[in-house]
Design a protein around this motif. Structure first.
Motif, PDB file in Angstrom:
ATOM      1  N   THR A   1      50.799  17.314  48.926  1.00 55.02           N
ATOM      2  CA  THR A   1      50.449  18.245  47.862  1.00 55.02           C
ATOM      3  C   THR A   1      49.801  19.491  48.442  1.00 55.02           C
ATOM      4  O   THR A   1      48.641  19.476  48.808  1.00 55.02           O
ATOM      5  N   LYS A   2      50.589  20.549  48.541  1.00 58.51           N
ATOM      6  CA  LYS A   2      50.098  21.814  49.078  1.00 58.51           C
ATOM      7  C   LYS A   2      50.210  22.889  48.010  1.00 58.51           C
ATOM      8  O   LYS A   2      51.051  22.803  47.118  1.00 58.51           O
ATOM      9  N   GLU A   3      49.377  23.908  48.160  1.00 61.27           N
ATOM     10  CA  GLU A   3      49.454  25.041  47.241  1.00 61.27           C
ATOM     11  C   GLU A   3      50.803  25.726  47.436  1.00 61.27           C
ATOM     12  O   GLU A   3      51.267  25.886  48.558  1.00 61.27           O
ATOM     13  N   THR A   4      51.437  26.099  46.333  1.00 60.74           N
ATOM     14  CA  THR A   4      52.728  26.780  46.405  1.00 60.74           C
ATOM     15  C   THR A   4      52.647  28.109  45.652  1.00 60.74           C
ATOM     16  O   THR A   4      51.661  28.384  44.961  1.00 60.74           O
TER      17      THR A   4
ATOM     18  N   LYS B   1      46.772  27.768  40.199  1.00 59.51           N
ATOM     19  CA  LYS B   1      47.834  27.786  41.212  1.00 59.51           C
ATOM     20  C   LYS B   1      48.561  26.452  41.157  1.00 59.51           C
ATOM     21  O   LYS B   1      47.953  25.423  40.863  1.00 59.51           O
TER      22      LYS B   1
ATOM     23  N   TRP C   1      50.089  23.242  42.847  1.00 52.56           N
ATOM     24  CA  TRP C   1      49.919  22.412  44.039  1.00 52.56           C
ATOM     25  C   TRP C   1      51.015  21.366  43.971  1.00 52.56           C
ATOM     26  O   TRP C   1      51.033  20.562  43.025  1.00 52.56           O
TER      27      TRP C   1
ATOM     28  N   GLY D   1      46.146  23.507  40.045  1.00 51.13           N
ATOM     29  CA  GLY D   1      44.834  23.393  40.674  1.00 51.13           C
ATOM     30  C   GLY D   1      44.055  24.690  40.627  1.00 51.13           C
ATOM     31  O   GLY D   1      44.613  25.769  40.444  1.00 51.13           O
TER      32      GLY D   1
ATOM     33  N   SER E   1      39.994  25.690  46.115  1.00 52.57           N
ATOM     34  CA  SER E   1      40.436  24.728  47.129  1.00 52.57           C
ATOM     35  C   SER E   1      39.282  24.413  48.064  1.00 52.57           C
ATOM     36  O   SER E   1      38.302  25.161  48.125  1.00 52.57           O
TER      37      SER E   1
ATOM     38  N   ALA F   1      42.782  20.655  49.483  1.00 55.56           N
ATOM     39  CA  ALA F   1      43.086  20.174  48.136  1.00 55.56           C
ATOM     40  C   ALA F   1      42.425  21.096  47.114  1.00 55.56           C
ATOM     41  O   ALA F   1      41.473  21.804  47.440  1.00 55.56           O
ATOM     42  N   PRO F   2      42.920  21.075  45.876  1.00 57.99           N
ATOM     43  CA  PRO F   2      42.258  21.881  44.847  1.00 57.99           C
ATOM     44  C   PRO F   2      40.890  21.280  44.517  1.00 57.99           C
ATOM     45  O   PRO F   2      40.713  20.062  44.588  1.00 57.99           O
TER      46      PRO F   2
END
Length: 141
Positions: free
Chosen positions: A7-10, A46, A48, A54, A57, A70-71
């Motif tokens: 789970t990454k910020e996109t 944003k 995630w 989220g 971070s 992580a958020p």
């Protein structure tokens, strides 16, 4: 082998994601939650991963060496219920949840059916508590 965080910020659009949610009621609740989380945290919403919205971070690193970003807080309007993400391990969370309204809990999540079931002031307290807890626990984020 290095662990790849799933789970990454996109850069995906939060609005497009909310608009893709089947239930109109869940979409309305998602927009309400975006407003509440944004207003409470001061952070922009944003995406995630494919389905988590989220806010803010933090960078975590466990004793095991596992680390990631992580958020601070977030939510996901899932098919069955809306998942709310707060800090895992925060001891004050349970106290707040006692007066939160209708919900169930998982390891790191709190599940609600709809925003109308919960106390919005308690939601804001949960958000603030989670952000404060994570910023104190991981101060170099």
């Amino acid at each position: 082998m290095t662990y790849q965080q799933k789970t990454k910020e996109t850069d995906n659009s939060v609005v497009e994601f909310i608009e893709s949610v089947d239930s109109m009621k869940k979409r309305e609740d998602a927009y309400k939650l975006v407003d509440i989380f944004t207003e409470t945290t001061g952070y922009e919403a944003k995406m995630w991963g494919p389905s988590i919205i989220g806010f803010g971070s933090y960078h975590y690193k466990y004793e095991s060496g596992h680390e990631g970003v992580a958020p601070l807080v977030g939510f996901s309007p899932r098919k069955a219920k809306i998942s709310l993400y707060f800090a895992p391990g925060d001891t004050k969370r349970q106290e707040l949840l006692n007066s939160f309204g209708k919900h169930t809990t998982g390891k790191g999540c709190v599940y609600i059916n709809k925003v109308a079931d919960i106390d919005l002031a308690v939601l804001q307290a949960l958000i603030n508590q989670s952000v404060q807890f994570l910023q104190e626990t991981y101060p170099n984020s």
